[in-house]
Write a protein that holds these residues in place. Structure first.
Motif, PDB file in Angstrom:
ATOM      1  N   UNK A 112     -48.701 -13.752 118.285  1.00 43.79           N
ATOM      2  CA  UNK A 112     -47.631 -13.878 119.343  1.00 43.79           C
ATOM      3  C   UNK A 112     -47.812 -12.369 120.970  1.00 43.79           C
ATOM      4  N   UNK A 113     -46.944 -11.054 119.604  1.00 45.53           N
ATOM      5  CA  UNK A 113     -46.870 -10.192 120.584  1.00 45.53           C
ATOM      6  C   UNK A 113     -47.759  -9.194 120.306  1.00 45.53           C
ATOM      7  N   UNK A 114     -48.897  -9.677 120.246  1.00 43.56           N
ATOM      8  CA  UNK A 114     -50.297  -8.725 120.489  1.00 43.56           C
ATOM      9  C   UNK A 114     -50.574  -9.162 121.244  1.00 43.56           C
ATOM     10  N   UNK A 115     -50.901 -10.504 121.781  1.00 44.36           N
ATOM     11  CA  UNK A 115     -51.304 -11.341 122.610  1.00 44.36           C
ATOM     12  C   UNK A 115     -50.402 -10.965 123.780  1.00 44.36           C
ATOM     13  N   UNK A 116     -48.858 -10.875 123.240  1.00 38.51           N
ATOM     14  CA  UNK A 116     -48.509 -10.203 125.145  1.00 38.51           C
ATOM     15  C   UNK A 116     -48.178  -9.246 125.116  1.00 38.51           C
ATOM     16  N   UNK A 117     -48.824  -8.028 124.479  1.00 35.73           N
ATOM     17  CA  UNK A 117     -48.886  -6.714 124.277  1.00 35.73           C
ATOM     18  C   UNK A 117     -50.175  -6.499 125.417  1.00 35.73           C
ATOM     19  N   UNK A 118     -51.357  -7.512 125.565  1.00 32.46           N
ATOM     20  CA  UNK A 118     -52.338  -7.444 125.759  1.00 32.46           C
ATOM     21  C   UNK A 118     -52.331  -8.125 126.927  1.00 32.46           C
ATOM     22  N   UNK A 119     -51.533  -8.607 127.163  1.00 33.35           N
ATOM     23  CA  UNK A 119     -51.557  -9.338 128.735  1.00 33.35           C
ATOM     24  C   UNK A 119     -51.002  -8.247 129.537  1.00 33.35           C
ATOM     25  N   UNK A 120     -49.861  -7.746 129.015  1.00 28.35           N
ATOM     26  CA  UNK A 120     -49.102  -6.916 129.856  1.00 28.35           C
ATOM     27  C   UNK A 120     -50.165  -5.940 130.066  1.00 28.35           C
ATOM     28  N   UNK A 121     -50.719  -5.201 128.793  1.00 23.86           N
ATOM     29  CA  UNK A 121     -52.077  -4.028 129.429  1.00 23.86           C
ATOM     30  C   UNK A 121     -52.750  -4.301 130.620  1.00 23.86           C
ATOM     31  N   UNK A 122     -53.552  -5.513 130.236  1.00 28.99           N
ATOM     32  CA  UNK A 122     -54.182  -6.474 131.582  1.00 28.99           C
ATOM     33  C   UNK A 122     -54.290  -6.685 132.819  1.00 28.99           C
ATOM     34  N   UNK A 123     -53.006  -6.913 132.675  1.00 30.45           N
ATOM     35  CA  UNK A 123     -51.439  -7.548 134.096  1.00 30.45           C
ATOM     36  C   UNK A 123     -51.793  -8.643 133.544  1.00 30.45           C
ATOM     37  N   UNK A 124     -52.553  -9.970 132.531  1.00 34.08           N
ATOM     38  CA  UNK A 124     -52.334 -11.470 132.607  1.00 34.08           C
ATOM     39  C   UNK A 124     -51.019 -11.771 132.387  1.00 34.08           C
ATOM     40  N   UNK A 125     -50.978 -13.361 132.898  1.00 30.14           N
ATOM     41  CA  UNK A 125     -50.272 -14.184 132.778  1.00 30.14           C
ATOM     42  C   UNK A 125     -50.485 -15.271 132.122  1.00 30.14           C
ATOM     43  N   UNK A 126     -49.857 -15.213 131.137  1.00 32.76           N
ATOM     44  CA  UNK A 126     -49.939 -16.260 129.402  1.00 32.76           C
ATOM     45  C   UNK A 126     -49.573 -17.144 130.132  1.00 32.76           C
ATOM     46  N   UNK A 127     -48.555 -17.824 130.908  1.00 31.49           N
ATOM     47  CA  UNK A 127     -48.153 -18.953 130.219  1.00 31.49           C
ATOM     48  C   UNK A 127     -48.861 -20.250 130.914  1.00 31.49           C
TER      49      UNK A 127
END
Length: 204
Positions: A184-199
């Motif tokens: 989950x932390x890795x996913x949030x980190x990647x989402x932040x790097x690629x400016x993605x919304x995981x919601x």
């Protein structure tokens, strides 16, 4: 007219009987059960004022199988007996349900003599008609003690085995939780790097 000594003896015995009414007899306890465990288990039902583990003189290895638990009032003791009798009650994470019943005067090591009571005893000689009966009773007591010791040993082995299984299961669940949290932390980190919304569509 009763003497002062007789009056004191009666008062001591009456006070002792009040203590008996406030006390619960517990058995089928795991060897891992300690005083703090019992106090914690019953603190929501009453105030435990004293705990006395009853030694098993036939087999000292299992000297914590029974206990006398004194509460603040007789009502608290009755509530605990009712609760334990109604629902399976476990202690120390063991699958062994604790049993509870009202304490009896004979269960206490230090108890005053009941006023007016006289105890008589005598030794039996081999020529006594009751000698063979007493000998047979002694043999049966010894036999039952050995059988009980064997069963208790097997029961403890099963409990220790279950305890290890529970520990391994909890450890496995904890590692899974750590792995999921890491993903989950890795996913949030990647989402932040690629400016993605995981919601998801509900905003979670």
């Amino acid at each position: 007219m009763a003497s002062a000594m007789e009056t004191d003896a009666k008062n001591d015995y009456d006070a002792f009987m009040e203590k008996v009414k406030r006390t619960v007899y517990l058995d089928n306890l795991s060897p891992q059960v300690t005083e703090p465990v019992i106090k914690t288990a019953f603190e929501q039902y009453g105030n435990v004022t004293n705990i006395h583990f009853i030694p098993n003189y036939m087999d000292s290895y299992y000297n914590s199988r029974c206990a006398l638990v004194e509460l603040e009032t007789a009502k608290q003791a009755a509530n605990i007996i009712d609760m334990v009798s109604t629902y399976p009650f476990m202690m120390a994470a063991m699958p062994r349900p604790v049993r509870a019943r009202p304490a009896e005067p004979e269960m206490f090591d230090e108890r005053p003599i009941k006023p007016g009571r006289k105890i008589q005893f005598y030794w039996l000689k081999p020529s006594d008609p009751d000698f063979e009966v007493a000998k047979r009773i002694k043999y049966l007591v010894k036999k039952h003690s050995q059988e009980r010791s064997f069963l208790l040993k097997k029961q403890q082995e099963e409990e220790e085995k279950l305890s290890r299984q529970q520990y391994e299961t909890l450890k496995g669940h904890y590692h899974k939780f750590e792995s999921l949290e890491s993903v989950q932390l890795d996913s949030k980190h990647l989402a932040k790097c690629y400016n993605m919304n995981l919601a998801d569509e509900n905003g979670y």
